[in-house]
Design an enzyme around this catalytic site. Structure first.
Site, PDB file in Angstrom:
ATOM      1  N   ARG A 140       9.914   5.330  -6.803  1.00  0.00           N
ATOM      2  CA  ARG A 140       8.997   4.190  -6.947  1.00  0.00           C
ATOM      3  C   ARG A 140       8.243   4.270  -8.285  1.00  0.00           C
ATOM      4  O   ARG A 140       7.033   4.094  -8.343  1.00  0.00           O
ATOM      5  CB  ARG A 140       8.000   4.142  -5.784  1.00  0.00           C
ATOM      6  CG  ARG A 140       7.481   2.725  -5.502  1.00  0.00           C
ATOM      7  CD  ARG A 140       6.258   2.706  -4.613  1.00  0.00           C
ATOM      8  NE  ARG A 140       5.931   1.352  -4.212  1.00  0.00           N
ATOM      9  CZ  ARG A 140       4.699   0.928  -4.000  1.00  0.00           C
ATOM     10  NH1 ARG A 140       3.675   1.740  -4.124  1.00  0.00           N
ATOM     11  NH2 ARG A 140       4.485  -0.295  -3.620  1.00  0.00           N
ATOM     12  N   ASP A 188       5.287   0.618   7.131  1.00  0.00           N
ATOM     13  CA  ASP A 188       5.182  -0.533   6.227  1.00  0.00           C
ATOM     14  C   ASP A 188       5.824  -1.763   6.840  1.00  0.00           C
ATOM     15  O   ASP A 188       5.671  -2.861   6.319  1.00  0.00           O
ATOM     16  CB  ASP A 188       5.897  -0.234   4.902  1.00  0.00           C
ATOM     17  CG  ASP A 188       4.915   0.245   3.851  1.00  0.00           C
ATOM     18  OD1 ASP A 188       3.721   0.351   4.168  1.00  0.00           O
ATOM     19  OD2 ASP A 188       5.360   0.529   2.727  1.00  0.00           O
ATOM     20  N   ASP A 195      -2.714   6.732   0.129  1.00  0.00           N
ATOM     21  CA  ASP A 195      -1.264   6.556   0.154  1.00  0.00           C
ATOM     22  C   ASP A 195      -0.545   7.714  -0.530  1.00  0.00           C
ATOM     23  O   ASP A 195      -1.162   8.496  -1.289  1.00  0.00           O
ATOM     24  CB  ASP A 195      -0.923   5.232  -0.558  1.00  0.00           C
ATOM     25  CG  ASP A 195       0.247   4.523   0.085  1.00  0.00           C
ATOM     26  OD1 ASP A 195       1.061   5.201   0.726  1.00  0.00           O
ATOM     27  OD2 ASP A 195       0.331   3.296  -0.069  1.00  0.00           O
TER      28      ASP A 195
HETATM   29  C1  GLA Z   1       2.800   1.630   0.156  1.00  0.00           C
HETATM   30  C2  GLA Z   1       1.985   1.390   1.418  1.00  0.00           C
HETATM   31  C3  GLA Z   1       1.692  -0.088   1.562  1.00  0.00           C
HETATM   32  C4  GLA Z   1       0.933  -0.550   0.352  1.00  0.00           C
HETATM   33  C5  GLA Z   1       1.713  -0.231  -0.903  1.00  0.00           C
HETATM   34  C6  GLA Z   1       0.911  -0.525  -2.139  1.00  0.00           C
HETATM   35  O1  GLA Z   1       4.060   1.087   0.258  1.00  0.00           O
HETATM   36  O2  GLA Z   1       2.654   1.888   2.533  1.00  0.00           O
HETATM   37  O3  GLA Z   1       0.959  -0.319   2.734  1.00  0.00           O
HETATM   38  O4  GLA Z   1      -0.321   0.065   0.315  1.00  0.00           O
HETATM   39  O5  GLA Z   1       2.110   1.114  -0.968  1.00  0.00           O
HETATM   40  O6  GLA Z   1       1.610  -0.253  -3.296  1.00  0.00           O
END
Ligand code: GLA
Length: 734
Positions: A438, A544, A474
């Site tokens: 990412r 997510d 996160d």
């Molecule tokens: C991750 C989290 C999401 C969000 C994104 C933001 O994927 O799990 O909930 O916060 O990052 O970039």
């Protein structure tokens, strides 16, 4: 120093108890017990610690002293409580070391044990062991949680040899179980598909569940398990062992069915590439495993673990968690002061209690307008938010909401000031390419300077406004091309463990300074769902994937082990960015209301009718959420069954109030009516049933009073047979 003194004290107490008992017996029994379950070990005449039993309570355990296993005396050993490599053990060893003198064998002998009552509910037993020849000491520390019927165990290994000892295997726990058949239930998945449940009939050999990813370790596997004994897992009946390792790094769980048809379970830190050099005079403490037994099927296991979690395992577990609107799926990186304030207005209007500003609020030289830049530069982005975070947070508070904010402090984009100024802080092998996931790298938390930085990201963010009460933490990548510029050449294999310990150090410091901030552990959703993190954090971002149909399976699996109190569950738009399912708003709310309810969409895009429905549902949720968060979970039917009909209930501890959920996840045919038996109720009470989130219920029993006996045995049969038909019932004693 404090630890050493405690260790010596335990040690002396251990000797005292062995001395007492040995007056009468040449061997002795060690009992560990809770209200309904017991565990027994014994010490043989040659001081070997044998393991005999884990299961329903046995009052008179004296036969274990004489019990014979009819194995050849010159071949292997009987079941041991903590088997080691070497000597006569041939099972997967819980402990394997290379001693200071190069010897590969360890044979633990019993030195003594000490019992300590921590309080009315908890007893701690420390069993002291030592290698027969060399001064390597091992303590097994077992805690019994009486009311919850849960045990926990960790191990402390102390090196008194003449120089360093190399630890290869150092598991937290070993459990040999004898039954007729073993059905392992474990949890696997992927991003947006976490915690899928599957069952395997174990055959001879080893089935292992492990991760080697280092960070965000519960996204594909989980260090949690249930083993159903004799027959496949059933919700209400049968003997089951369940457990979960409290560790946020590499783990390994082995289920070894040996030649005696004994199932040997080992769980702990994954030995993979993790040799640990234990210096002279130093101790190593393993993570804790939490485990339990029930003869009331999977339901009994979940309720025991949830009780333990709420009483001991989860940070601040007695507090109601607020409902919230999270900005991510509604705004992504595209927001400014005005658009956020509009979302806040809408959240307040809907009756939500918090607004969480997700990713995208920071970075100036490298603005965080997409996932490619800015991570590491935790300064408020002046273009998007010229008046800063305090302006937004204060606005939220003026509207009666709390305010939360997102950080990802362990990570850095190559496109950031941090990456350019601190190249040594990233995890990488010296001469190889540093892969991104990412678009980001991982910071090396084995390095105390990095720990300070990660702490300061949290601390400084909180200081952006006195109105911040929630942090979403996160972690969106795992470890690849491992390597630390901080650790010396010989200690690179310490990385996996030191990283997690570094993270826990930071968590400790944060909790000392910010005890009241609500923290959500999010590892791309679902990646940090473990009791190691939950010791410091109030909740997890379950996945997510906010699509309600997918969530049925994700939440079903997650709530086997973790209580609804900790599982964030958000209503998003439909279809959303993960799936093209078209799910009615009612189904989405009905499902999210079985966890910690939130919303994650753009309220502006909702119709007035949808907003009205949402308001009612949120207000209904507030009336029942204490039962969801603190009650007992009874799963009524499984989404994995042929019928594809998911139903569950939570019952308050006094069995006065309950909430029942039912979801049809496929077309059931015109002849179908479910039979939802409400096992959690009291047969001797009378209850009124009321359907929530509808203008008019289609269930014939709505508003009527029934006996608990009737509801347990015949149940309810709401006519939900089309895909996405769903219902929520509140049940109250009259
Ligand atoms: C991750 C989290 C999401 C969000 C994104 C933001 O994927 O799990 O909930 O916060 O990052 O970039």
């Amino acid at each position: 120093m404090k630890n050493t003194v405690a260790f010596i004290l335990f040690f002396m107490m251990g000797f005292a108890s062995i001395a007492q008992t040995q007056k009468n017996k040449t061997s002795q029994l060690i009992e560990f017990s809770t209200q309904d379950i017991s565990m027994f070990a014994s010490v043989t005449e040659d001081s070997t610690l044998l393991f005999h039993y884990f299961g329903k309570k046995i009052q008179d355990a004296s036969p274990f002293l004489d019990k014979r296993y009819y194995r050849r005396q010159d071949y292997g050993t009987d079941n041991m409580m903590y088997p080691t490599a070497g000597g006569k053990n041939f099972r997967e060893p819980a402990l394997r070391v290379t001693h200071a003198d190069g010897d590969l064998n360890t044979e633990l002998v019993f030195l003594g044990y000490a019992k300590r009552k921590i309080d009315e509910n908890r007893t701690e037993t420390t069993v002291h062991l030592k290698d027969r020849k060399l001064p390597l000491y091992v303590d097994l520390i077992v805690k019994a949680f009486y009311k919850e019927n849960v045990f926990s165990q960790y191990v402390v290994i102390t090196n008194e040899e003449k120089s360093a000892v190399r630890l290869h295997n150092f598991y937290s726990f070993f459990l040999p179980i004898k039954s007729t058949a073993y059905y392992l239930n474990s949890f696997t998945g992927d991003w947006a598909m976490e915690m899928g449940l599957s069952e395997t009939l174990l055959t001879r050999g080893i089935k292992s569940i492990e991760t080697k990813k280092g960070v965000r370790v519960t996204r594909n596997e989980s260090p949690s398990f249930l083993v159903a004994l004799d027959a496949p897992l059933n919700e209400n009946f049968g003997e089951v062992i369940g457990g979960s390792l409290a560790w946020s790094g590499n783990y390994k769980l082995n289920f070894e069915l040996d030649e005696f048809d004994v199932l040997n379970i080992t769980t702990g830190i994954n030995p993979y590439a993790s040799d640990y050099l234990l210096a002279k005079k130093k101790s190593f403490k393993t993570p804790e495993i939490i485990y339990t037994f029930s003869n009331q099927g999977a339901g009994g296991i979940s309720r025991n673990l949830h009780d333990w979690a709420r009483n001991y395992g989860v940070y601040d577990a007695k507090t109601i968690r607020p409902t919230l609107l999270n900005s991510w799926e509604g705004a992504y990186f595209d927001f400014n002061e005005n658009s956020l304030k509009t979302m806040i207005d809408d959240a307040a209007d809907l009756g939500l209690e918090m607004f969480v500003l997700d990713d995208g609020w920071f970075g100036n030289t490298y603005p965080r307008n997409n996932p490619r830049a800015g991570l590491g530069d935790w300064q408020v982005n002046h273009t998007k938010l010229p008046k800063g975070i305090d302006d937004i947070a204060t606005y939220a508070v003026s509207k009666g909401l709390q305010f939360g904010i997102w950080i990802e402090p362990e990570m850095v984009n190559p496109e950031s000031e941090l990456a350019k100024s601190k190249p040594d802080w990233t995890v990488k092998s010296k001469s190889r390419a540093v892969p991104t996931i990412r678009n980001q790298w991982l910071l090396d938390l084995t390095n105390p300077a990095v720990q300070d930085f990660v702490f300061s990201v949290f601390d400084n963010t909180i200081q952006l406004s006195k109105n911040i009460s929630y942090i979403k933490w996160d972690a969106n990548r795992h470890v690849e091309s491992v390597g630390s510029s901080y650790l010396s050449k010989d200690l690179q294999s310490h990385f996996w463990i030191d990283y997690v310990q570094g993270l826990y150090n930071v968590y400790e410091r944060i909790r000392e300074k910010h005890p009241n901030i609500i923290v959500q552990a999010c590892g791309s959703g679902g990646g940090r769902v473990d009791y190691g993190a939950l010791k410091y954090q109030q909740e997890v971002w379950t996945s997510d994937n906010t699509d309600a149909l997918s969530r049925v399976f994700i939440q079903y699996g997650t709530n086997y082990i973790f209580p609804a109190l900790v599982t964030g569950s958000h209503v998003s738009s439909s279809p959303n960015h993960q799936t093209n399912n078209q799910t009615p708003l009612k189904f989405r709310f009905d499902l999210a209301m079985s966890g910690r309810l939130g919303m994650e969409l753009q309220p502006k895009a909702m119709s007035d009718a949808e907003k009205e429905f949402a308001k009612t549902a949120i207000s209904n949720y507030k009336a029942i959420r204490d039962i969801v968060m603190f009650g007992d979970l009874y799963r009524i039917s499984s989404p994995y069954d042929k019928q594809a009909y998911y139903s569950l209930m939570y019952v308050d501890k006094k069995k006065e109030k309950a909430v029942v959920y039912a979801y049809s996840i496929k077309y059931q045919g015109t002849g179908f009516t479910p039979k939802l038996r409400l096992h959690g109720l009291d047969p001797n009470k009378q209850y009124r049933i009321k359907e929530l989130n509808v203008n008019k219920s289609s269930f014939w029993g709505d508003g009527k009073v029934f006996s608990g006996e009737y509801l347990i045995n015949d149940g309810i049969n709401p006519p939900l047979r089309k895909i996405y038909d769903s219902a929520v019932f509140s049940i109250e004693e009259i």
